[in-house]
Motif scaffolding. Structure first.
Motif, PDB file in Angstrom:
ATOM      1  N   VAL A  37       0.835  -1.204   0.000  1.00  0.00           N
ATOM      2  CA  VAL A  37       0.000   0.000   0.000  1.00  0.00           C
ATOM      3  C   VAL A  37       0.867   1.250   0.000  1.00  0.00           C
ATOM      4  CG1 VAL A  37      -1.663   1.354   1.341  1.00  0.00           C
ATOM      5  CG2 VAL A  37      -2.005  -1.114   1.037  1.00  0.00           C
ATOM      6  N   SER A  38       1.976   1.218   0.728  1.00  0.00           N
ATOM      7  CA  SER A  38       2.866   2.386   0.782  1.00  0.00           C
ATOM      8  C   SER A  38       3.458   2.678  -0.600  1.00  0.00           C
ATOM      9  CB  SER A  38       3.982   2.179   1.808  1.00  0.00           C
ATOM     10  OG  SER A  38       4.932   1.220   1.368  1.00  0.00           O
ATOM     11  N   LEU A  39       3.753   1.628  -1.368  1.00  0.00           N
ATOM     12  CA  LEU A  39       4.248   1.828  -2.732  1.00  0.00           C
ATOM     13  C   LEU A  39       3.165   2.471  -3.599  1.00  0.00           C
ATOM     14  CD1 LEU A  39       5.975  -1.617  -3.530  1.00  0.00           C
ATOM     15  CD2 LEU A  39       7.005   0.398  -2.523  1.00  0.00           C
ATOM     16  N   VAL A  40       1.955   1.947  -3.475  1.00  0.00           N
ATOM     17  CA  VAL A  40       0.835   2.461  -4.271  1.00  0.00           C
ATOM     18  C   VAL A  40       0.547   3.914  -3.905  1.00  0.00           C
ATOM     19  CG1 VAL A  40      -1.627   2.193  -4.781  1.00  0.00           C
ATOM     20  CG2 VAL A  40      -0.164   0.165  -4.568  1.00  0.00           C
ATOM     21  N   GLU A  41       0.578   4.224  -2.614  1.00  0.00           N
ATOM     22  CA  GLU A  41       0.305   5.600  -2.177  1.00  0.00           C
ATOM     23  C   GLU A  41       1.356   6.571  -2.706  1.00  0.00           C
ATOM     24  OE1 GLU A  41      -2.178   4.822   1.985  1.00  0.00           O
ATOM     25  OE2 GLU A  41       0.009   5.034   2.058  1.00  0.00           O
ATOM     26  N   GLN A  42       2.614   6.149  -2.703  1.00  0.00           N
ATOM     27  CA  GLN A  42       3.663   7.024  -3.250  1.00  0.00           C
ATOM     28  C   GLN A  42       3.476   7.213  -4.747  1.00  0.00           C
ATOM     29  OE1 GLN A  42       7.665   6.247  -1.924  1.00  0.00           O
ATOM     30  NE2 GLN A  42       8.594   7.391  -3.602  1.00  0.00           N
ATOM     31  N   ALA A  43       3.123   6.131  -5.433  1.00  0.00           N
ATOM     32  CA  ALA A  43       2.884   6.214  -6.875  1.00  0.00           C
ATOM     33  C   ALA A  43       1.723   7.150  -7.188  1.00  0.00           C
ATOM     34  CB  ALA A  43       2.614   4.828  -7.442  1.00  0.00           C
ATOM     35  N   ILE A  44       0.650   7.073  -6.386  1.00  0.00           N
ATOM     36  CA  ILE A  44      -0.515   7.946  -6.576  1.00  0.00           C
ATOM     37  C   ILE A  44      -0.129   9.406  -6.360  1.00  0.00           C
ATOM     38  CG2 ILE A  44      -2.744   8.609  -5.581  1.00  0.00           C
ATOM     39  CD1 ILE A  44      -3.205   5.603  -5.011  1.00  0.00           C
ATOM     40  N   ALA A  45       0.695   9.662  -5.350  1.00  0.00           N
ATOM     41  CA  ALA A  45       1.091  11.034  -5.015  1.00  0.00           C
ATOM     42  C   ALA A  45       1.954  11.663  -6.106  1.00  0.00           C
ATOM     43  CB  ALA A  45       1.841  11.049  -3.686  1.00  0.00           C
ATOM     44  N   GLU A  46       2.656  10.827  -6.866  1.00  0.00           N
ATOM     45  CA  GLU A  46       3.653  11.354  -7.808  1.00  0.00           C
ATOM     46  C   GLU A  46       3.255  11.220  -9.276  1.00  0.00           C
ATOM     47  OE1 GLU A  46       7.418  10.378  -4.809  1.00  0.00           O
ATOM     48  OE2 GLU A  46       7.199   9.257  -6.686  1.00  0.00           O
ATOM     49  N   ASN A  47       2.067  10.624  -9.538  1.00  0.00           N
ATOM     50  CA  ASN A  47       1.661  10.373 -10.923  1.00  0.00           C
ATOM     51  C   ASN A  47       0.155  10.523 -11.082  1.00  0.00           C
ATOM     52  OD1 ASN A  47       4.370   8.991 -12.007  1.00  0.00           O
ATOM     53  ND2 ASN A  47       3.921   8.174  -9.988  1.00  0.00           N
ATOM     54  N   GLU A  48      -0.292  10.750 -12.314  1.00  0.00           N
ATOM     55  CA  GLU A  48      -1.728  10.895 -12.570  1.00  0.00           C
ATOM     56  C   GLU A  48      -2.439   9.543 -12.672  1.00  0.00           C
ATOM     57  OE1 GLU A  48      -0.072  14.586 -12.886  1.00  0.00           O
ATOM     58  OE2 GLU A  48       0.520  12.976 -14.263  1.00  0.00           O
ATOM     59  N   THR A  49      -1.742   8.553 -13.196  1.00  0.00           N
ATOM     60  CA  THR A  49      -2.350   7.239 -13.408  1.00  0.00           C
ATOM     61  C   THR A  49      -1.443   6.159 -12.833  1.00  0.00           C
ATOM     62  OG1 THR A  49      -3.326   8.033 -15.485  1.00  0.00           O
ATOM     63  CG2 THR A  49      -3.321   5.646 -15.109  1.00  0.00           C
ATOM     64  N   VAL A  50      -2.039   5.189 -12.119  1.00  0.00           N
ATOM     65  CA  VAL A  50      -1.262   4.114 -11.488  1.00  0.00           C
ATOM     66  C   VAL A  50      -1.836   2.761 -11.895  1.00  0.00           C
ATOM     67  CG1 VAL A  50      -0.545   3.052  -9.305  1.00  0.00           C
ATOM     68  CG2 VAL A  50      -0.630   5.549  -9.514  1.00  0.00           C
ATOM     69  N   VAL A  51      -0.961   1.904 -12.415  1.00  0.00           N
ATOM     70  CA  VAL A  51      -1.310   0.520 -12.717  1.00  0.00           C
ATOM     71  C   VAL A  51      -0.649  -0.377 -11.670  1.00  0.00           C
ATOM     72  CG1 VAL A  51      -1.096  -1.387 -14.362  1.00  0.00           C
ATOM     73  CG2 VAL A  51      -1.490   0.948 -15.198  1.00  0.00           C
ATOM     74  N   VAL A  52      -1.445  -1.228 -11.034  1.00  0.00           N
ATOM     75  CA  VAL A  52      -0.922  -2.207 -10.087  1.00  0.00           C
ATOM     76  C   VAL A  52      -1.110  -3.592 -10.699  1.00  0.00           C
ATOM     77  CG1 VAL A  52      -1.098  -3.204  -7.775  1.00  0.00           C
ATOM     78  CG2 VAL A  52      -1.494  -0.742  -8.106  1.00  0.00           C
ATOM     79  N   SER A  53      -0.018  -4.306 -10.893  1.00  0.00           N
ATOM     80  CA  SER A  53      -0.147  -5.679 -11.397  1.00  0.00           C
ATOM     81  C   SER A  53      -0.191  -6.643 -10.221  1.00  0.00           C
ATOM     82  CB  SER A  53       1.009  -6.030 -12.338  1.00  0.00           C
ATOM     83  OG  SER A  53       2.237  -6.011 -11.653  1.00  0.00           O
ATOM     84  N   ILE A  54      -1.052  -7.643 -10.327  1.00  0.00           N
ATOM     85  CA  ILE A  54      -1.165  -8.707  -9.327  1.00  0.00           C
ATOM     86  C   ILE A  54      -0.962 -10.015 -10.074  1.00  0.00           C
ATOM     87  CG2 ILE A  54      -2.660  -9.862  -7.665  1.00  0.00           C
ATOM     88  CD1 ILE A  54      -4.113  -7.209  -7.254  1.00  0.00           C
ATOM     89  N   PHE A  55       0.220 -10.601  -9.900  1.00  0.00           N
ATOM     90  CA  PHE A  55       0.558 -11.795 -10.669  1.00  0.00           C
ATOM     91  C   PHE A  55       1.626 -12.594  -9.942  1.00  0.00           C
ATOM     92  CE2 PHE A  55       3.254 -13.737 -14.080  1.00  0.00           C
ATOM     93  CZ  PHE A  55       2.344 -14.726 -14.449  1.00  0.00           C
ATOM     94  N   VAL A  56       1.280 -13.824  -9.565  1.00  0.00           N
ATOM     95  CA  VAL A  56       2.252 -14.722  -8.931  1.00  0.00           C
ATOM     96  C   VAL A  56       3.066 -15.355 -10.055  1.00  0.00           C
ATOM     97  CG1 VAL A  56       2.607 -16.685  -7.413  1.00  0.00           C
ATOM     98  CG2 VAL A  56       0.688 -15.136  -7.001  1.00  0.00           C
ATOM     99  N   ASN A  57       4.271 -14.854 -10.235  1.00  0.00           N
ATOM    100  CA  ASN A  57       5.094 -15.225 -11.373  1.00  0.00           C
ATOM    101  C   ASN A  57       5.777 -16.578 -11.170  1.00  0.00           C
ATOM    102  OD1 ASN A  57       6.661 -15.101 -13.729  1.00  0.00           O
ATOM    103  ND2 ASN A  57       8.340 -14.127 -12.598  1.00  0.00           N
ATOM    104  N   PRO A  58       5.374 -17.612 -11.906  1.00  0.00           N
ATOM    105  CA  PRO A  58       5.913 -18.955 -11.651  1.00  0.00           C
ATOM    106  C   PRO A  58       7.392 -19.104 -11.981  1.00  0.00           C
ATOM    107  CG  PRO A  58       4.542 -18.962 -13.621  1.00  0.00           C
ATOM    108  CD  PRO A  58       4.356 -17.621 -12.976  1.00  0.00           C
TER     109      PRO A  58
END
Length: 280
Positions: A37-58
């Protein structure tokens, strides 16, 4: 909040965004916690658009059992992100979608950054990390991408990847978020019993003590001291402790006042592998 499961849906949406929008990517493997969440919040504060990927990479798991045990909690992750901001774009694909049905890692030359610490104990791990991060960066084409410093070796390898592949993105490292006990937040912490979770705070308290000793003692002395501390702890098994140059990630013997150093540690607690690090 938009949720996309295919590359086509995501790229169509992202390509339609205003060109003036600063676009950020926060890659995750789900099982989200306050650190993410802290990463996402920093990204939101510094950019207009934020993409969060959720993927368990095998391809970054060298241990099949570890992959099978990795928590997959997509709905809980979406709920947490929704509570953070409704304006986030989620990319939650399948492995077949990401890898076009050929689930295989590429091979990279990270100039030795991948041969120490995690790389020494997890064969081909960083080839898998590099493969998925490169794929996501080329797909999303963000201006910035955000990664936590808990995986500091990974962070340095991703910086090397971006440099080698000449991907036009700024890689942002974000501070480690800790539980009240000092234990670095990790999805793996959920696999610890309450008792072990508290005992695992010994990892961070030992790193803090090591940092203080590093001010007056040699790297070799500090490494030996940490090993002895864990030898006396019956519930925690030390896998490695290294003090390295932050740029090369190579273990040091002699300190140079013009260089920066970091201590890295990996510990097993009841069969659960935990990592941490601290700037010295």
């Amino acid at each position: 909040m938009l949720v996309f499961k295919t590359k086509k849906e995501l790229t169509e949406h992202v390509s339609a965004l205003p060109k003036t929008n600063r676009l950020a990517l926060v890659p995750t493997m789900g099982a989200l916690h306050k650190g993410h969440v802290s990463l996402v919040e920093q990204a939101i504060a510094e950019n207009e658009t934020v993409v969060v990927s959720i993927f368990v990479n095998p391809t970054q798991f060298n241990n099949k059992e570890d992959l099978e045990k990795y928590p997959q909690t997509l709905q809980a992750d979406l709920d947490l992100l929704s509570a953070t901001s409704e304006n986030i774009i989620i990319f939650a694909p399948s492995a077949e979608e990401v890898y076009d049905k050929n689930v295989k890692a590429k091979t990279y030359d990270f100039e030795g950054l991948d041969q120490v610490m995690e790389g020494a104990f997890r064969e081909d791990h960083f080839n898998g990390v590099g493969t998925i991060v490169e794929a996501l960066l080329l797909l999303v084409k963000p201006d910035r991408a955000y990664f936590g410093e808990k995986d500091f070796q990974q962070l340095q390898i991703i910086r090397k990847l971006v440099e080698q592949q000449q991907i036009p993105v700024e890689i942002i490292g974000c501070p480690i978020v800790r539980e009240p006990s000092g234990l670095a937040m990790s999805s793996r912490n959920e696999r610890l019993s309450p008792e072990l979770r508290q005992k695992a705070s010994f990892i961070y308290s030992t790193l803090l003590a090591a940092k203080e000793k590093f001010g007056t003692k040699s790297a070799g002395y500090v490494v030996d001291w940490v090993k002895k501390e864990f030898d006396q702890h019956e519930d925690l098994e030390l896998e490695y402790i290294e003090i390295t140059d932050v740029n090369t990630l190579r273990p040091i013997t002699i300190k140079n006042e013009n260089l920066k150093y970091r201590a890295f540690i990996a510990v097993y607690a009841g069969g659960v592998r935990l990592i941490d690090n601290i700037a010295l």
